[in-house]
Design a protein around this motif. Structure first.
Motif, PDB file in Angstrom:
ATOM      1  N   ALA A  65     -10.267 -61.588  79.808  1.00  0.00           N
ATOM      2  CA  ALA A  65      -8.875 -61.715  79.372  1.00  0.00           C
ATOM      3  C   ALA A  65      -8.752 -61.111  77.985  1.00  0.00           C
ATOM      4  CB  ALA A  65      -8.459 -63.180  79.364  1.00  0.00           C
ATOM      5  N   GLU A  66      -7.922 -60.056  77.877  1.00  0.00           N
ATOM      6  CA  GLU A  66      -7.739 -59.379  76.593  1.00  0.00           C
ATOM      7  C   GLU A  66      -6.756 -60.172  75.732  1.00  0.00           C
ATOM      8  OE1 GLU A  66      -9.432 -56.850  75.623  1.00  0.00           O
ATOM      9  OE2 GLU A  66     -10.463 -56.462  77.521  1.00  0.00           O
ATOM     10  N   SER A 107      -1.632 -62.111  78.877  1.00  0.00           N
ATOM     11  CA  SER A 107      -1.924 -60.931  78.053  1.00  0.00           C
ATOM     12  C   SER A 107      -1.068 -59.732  78.447  1.00  0.00           C
ATOM     13  CB  SER A 107      -3.408 -60.570  78.153  1.00  0.00           C
ATOM     14  OG  SER A 107      -3.716 -60.042  79.435  1.00  0.00           O
ATOM     15  N   ASP A 117     -12.797 -61.169  85.431  1.00  0.00           N
ATOM     16  CA  ASP A 117     -12.498 -60.166  84.425  1.00  0.00           C
ATOM     17  C   ASP A 117     -12.372 -60.804  83.049  1.00  0.00           C
ATOM     18  OD1 ASP A 117     -12.496 -58.314  86.399  1.00  0.00           O
ATOM     19  OD2 ASP A 117     -10.317 -57.979  86.401  1.00  0.00           O
ATOM     20  N   ASN A 119      -8.762 -68.257  83.616  1.00  0.00           N
ATOM     21  CA  ASN A 119      -8.982 -66.832  83.417  1.00  0.00           C
ATOM     22  C   ASN A 119      -7.820 -66.020  83.978  1.00  0.00           C
ATOM     23  OD1 ASN A 119     -10.064 -64.095  84.565  1.00  0.00           O
ATOM     24  ND2 ASN A 119     -11.556 -64.688  82.990  1.00  0.00           N
ATOM     25  N   ARG A 138      -5.152 -63.805  81.658  1.00  0.00           N
ATOM     26  CA  ARG A 138      -4.941 -62.372  81.886  1.00  0.00           C
ATOM     27  C   ARG A 138      -3.475 -62.064  82.169  1.00  0.00           C
ATOM     28  NH1 ARG A 138      -7.078 -60.704  86.241  1.00  0.00           N
ATOM     29  NH2 ARG A 138      -8.200 -62.518  87.040  1.00  0.00           N
TER      30      ARG A 138
END
Length: 817
Positions: free
Chosen positions: A674-675, A812, A672, A805, A809
């Motif tokens: 990571a914002e 975040s 995914d 990663n 995440r």
């Protein structure tokens, strides 16, 4: 049998500023328990040079047909002995037994006086020049030891008696040989050997002082079968009859052709280092039961050898090692500076120690020097002395494996039965360094011998004779109301080694906001176990490495690297430790330790022995996969495992083969985005507010960063902070438990921390990841939560890698607390 009377118990005692002119005028005001180290009760003697006075009165009914001997097990260091006003003599040295014939001065009521001088400076005797081990010395490792630290007794001997007795046994030859000296000529001697049922197995009479005996039915002594026998030696001369008993075992221990052999069979050494120091009784064994329980715990986890470090043990130590079945590797006490007088004293000490203990089947190895302490290997005269010392003892005691210098970085072997070496590397973040050192050791053994002596390495077995990792001491020791005086001791001015104030430092640290002390202790023990597993696996992969010595048996003074704690309780779970030590069938590794969900787990299993028609079981998550396995020693078995069914986070994999088990971990992550924004190495600070969560990454030492009252700089993880000597204890916030279950950095997390600096900072909202050293004195970070929108980290956070990663995440999603 000789009659013996123990003079132990409470003695009168006094501390004197100067040497008295007349000991008869001393009126002692104190008491002390004998045997016992003075420092246990009167630690003030460690601060300045003193004279120590001991006195004991006793009644005695003398047997006029016998000589009466007053004997001391060991007194440190220089002592003068008086009985009933007469000076019996003096003795120099802190480790060997000595005696006086008191027949001529003994009466029905007696006053025994002992005056002791133990040098702690160089005004009268330069303590740096005498063999002292880790007590006294420069630097002083633990604490000074002085006084009557072993037993005192009276022994009656017949007119004609044995003075010295040597016993040599061999299981392979099924033989026993006795050699002795006497005070006068004798008529005949007889030796008899009895089994544990007191059944006579063999006996022989002779008029010689050397008698050999064949025992075809004897059983071998070994750690698995510590079979012991009772040897009775009888000396007759007219009506005089002297009887001495020794407990013996039959064993052969040799180093040849690159291997160790016990009783003709290949022997793999699984050892611990034992300082033989005790937190309350110091040099003196607390009790036989205490030591026996300690040794039994070592056997429970699979240890077969003790490396007894730079001290001569109490004879009881050897007795219990014989009984329990532990091989003993003795190290001689060292001096700090080489001198003619001190080196000769050391040779006499070793000779006396081996003669005293030569009948013990457990005594199999002996080191003359440790880590070149007191020896300058660039001085040809000292090099010659060490080689000649090895040759001297090898000739006198061929049944022992002799080590010239148990070596470490900066020094070498010269001529030795064993090519042993010490490696200390903190393995989770420095695993590549550990691997490269072990590979160098295995592939280039001659490089561990000095210059022109390299050919002496040929055929010498390799043993990693020191390695290990720290954890923390149990909380009970930090909460003691009356702490031992040595809690204030700091080794070599290194703050990490000072126990005093450790709990207060913890309470004031950021870690206490995440963990209780007990939780941090348990995390530190898991850290220690993980390191040991990594290190032992690597050594097992190299067949020419024939064993290892873990530092150490128990926590001792400022060192917290024991498998047992100060009170000799298990730190690491004994079943898990046994699984690590007993696995001599295979080593298992993962090709990749962090994976995207859906990638295959590729498992490699290296066979250490031939395997025929066994069942390999692999447990991954809750699934168990079974397959038949046959293979030859040296083969690699590859197994692929699917990960589609598993959730992201830590994946536990157990490999079972026969009775051996190994545990590995991998990290799984979804692929995914990571914002979170990554800001690499900004110049000092940030120039404008951030519109989304961000991680500032600093990847080199010496960098600085400031933001809204937060100040940070990065520190290289090298020198003492490398953790190679005093291991760093890594920890992670419970907020990150799905990435780091239990807060622990495992082998599978090492890509985050390898070659990364640490954070020294103030003004953060919360520290989420860090490392602490020693007795909780040096606190550093890896992730700081600066505020709701920004983190600072020195970890390797590449979002293209599964572990990083997953961690990004998770960061975040967090909020400042």
């Amino acid at each position: 049998m000789r009659r013996r009377i123990d003079l132990g118990g409470d003695w009168l005692f006094e501390i004197l500023e100067n040497e008295p002119d007349d000991v008869g005028k001393i009126e002692p005001t104190k008491t002390i328990e004998i045997p016992g180290c003075v420092e246990r009760t009167y630690p003030e003697v460690t601060s300045s040079q003193r004279y120590l006075y001991f006195e004991r009165e006793f009644e005695y009914e003398r047997n006029s047909d016998c000589s009466t001997i007053l004997a001391f097990g060991a007194v440190d260091y220089l002592c003068k002995v008086f009985l009933n006003g007469s000076r019996l003599g003096s003795h120099r040295g802190g480790y060997l037994p000595f005696e006086f014939d008191i027949s001529g001065v003994l009466s029905s009521r007696n006053r025994l006086q002992v005056l002791v001088f133990d040098p702690i400076d160089d005004r009268k005797i330069n303590f740096r020049l005498i063999p002292h081990g880790k007590q006294n010395g420069d630097p002083n490792w633990y604490t000074n030891i002085s006084g009557i630290w072993q037993g005192v007794w009276i022994e009656e001997r017949p007119p004609v008696h044995i003075c010295r007795l040597r016993v040599d046994t061999s299981y392979l030859k099924r033989s026993l040989e006795v050699a002795f000296t006497t005070n006068e000529e004798f008529d005949r001697a007889c030796i008899g050997v009895f089994d544990k049922s007191d059944r006579l197995l063999a006996s022989k009479r002779s008029v010689d002082k050397s008698i050999s005996l064949s025992l075809p039915s004897c059983l071998p002594w070994s750690p698995e079968t510590p079979s012991l026998y009772r040897l009775v030696v009888t000396l007759e001369s007219g009506k005089s009859r002297d009887v001495i008993e020794r407990r013996v075992g039959f064993r052969d221990f040799v180093a040849e052709n690159g291997k160790l052999f016990l009783n003709g069979r290949d022997f793999y050494m699984k050892a611990v280092l034992d300082q033989d120091f005790y937190p309350q009784t110091l040099y003196t064994i607390p009790s036989e039961e205490f030591l026996r329980e300690s040794f039994a715990k070592l056997k429970k986890i699979g240890i077969n050898t003790i490396r007894h470090h730079v001290k001569v043990p109490d004879p009881k130590y050897m007795d219990i090692a014989d009984e329990v079945g532990l091989i003993v590797w003795q190290d001689a006490p060292h001096f700090d500076l080489f001198s003619d007088e001190g080196s000769e004293e050391l040779l006499e000490l070793i000779d006396g120690a081996v003669r005293r203990d030569s009948h013990h089947p457990s005594l199999c190895l002996y080191s003359i020097i440790n880590e070149s302490w007191g020896i300058n290997q660039t001085d040809p005269r000292q090099v010659k002395w060490l080689i000649e010392a090895y040759e001297r003892f090898k000739e006198r005691f061929p049944g022992i494996v002799w080590i010239d210098n148990s070596a470490c970085v900066g020094n070498y072997h010269l001529k030795s039965d064993l090519n042993d070496y010490h490696f200390y590397v903190s393995s989770i973040d420095r695993q590549d360094k550990w691997n490269s050192l072990i590979e160098l050791y295995s592939e280039s053994p001659k490089s561990f011998y000095k210059g022109e002596h390299k050919n002496n390495a040929e055929g010498r077995p390799l043993v990693v004779s020191e390695f290990g990792n720290w954890s923390l001491p149990p909380e009970i020791w930090l909460r003691k109301k009356e702490k031992p005086y040595w809690f204030n001791h700091m080794f070599n001015d290194v703050p990490m080694t000072k126990p005093e104030g450790a709990l207060e430092r913890f309470d004031n640290s950021e870690i206490s906001k995440e963990y209780s002390y007990r939780e941090l202790f348990e995390l530190s023990v898991e850290n220690q176990e993980e390191n040991l597993n990594i290190e032992i696996d690597k050594m097992r992969l190299h067949e020419n490495i024939r064993g290892f010595v873990i530092t150490e048996l128990s926590d001792v003074f400022w060192e917290c690297n024991g498998l047992l704690d100060f009170d000799r309780n298990f730190k690491i779970d004994p079943e898990r430790m046994r699984a690590i030590l007993d696995n001599d069938l295979f080593v298992s590794l993962l090709d990749k330790e962090e994976l995207w969900i859906g990638e295959e787990v590729n498992l490699r299993i290296f066979l250490l022995k031939d395997i025929k028609r066994e069942t390999l079981r692999i447990k991954i998550g809750e699934e168990i996969r079974e397959m038949p396995l046959s293979g030859e020693k040296g083969d690699t078995v590859r197994v692929s495992l699917e990960t589609d069914k598993f959730s992201e986070g830590l994946l536990k994999i157990e490999i079972l083969l026969d009775k051996c088990v190994a545990t590995l971990h991998a990290v799984l992550s979804r692929k995914d985005i990571a914002e979170i924004t990554i800001i690499n190495n900004p110049h000092f600070g940030l120039q404008k507010p951030l519109d989304r969560k961000s991680v500032v990454m600093l990847d080199r030492p010496g960098a600085s960063f400031e933001y809204n009252g937060y100040k940070a700089s990065t520190v290289a993880k090298d020198d003492l902070l490398s953790g190679d000597w005093i291991t760093g204890i890594f920890w992670n916030s419970k907020l990150l438990s799905d990435v780091f279950p239990g807060g622990l950095f495992r082998r599978c997390h090492r890509s985050l921390i390898e070659d990364r600096p640490m954070i020294s900072s103030s003004g953060y909202s919360r520290r989420l990841s860090g490392v602490v050293y020693g007795w909780l004195t040096d606190f550093y970070g890896y992730i700081d939560m600066v505020d709701d929108s920004i983190y600072l980290s020195t970890l390797h956070l590449d979002p293209k890698r599964p572990l990083a990663n997953l961690l990004l995440r998770r960061l975040s999603d967090l909020h400042s607390i």
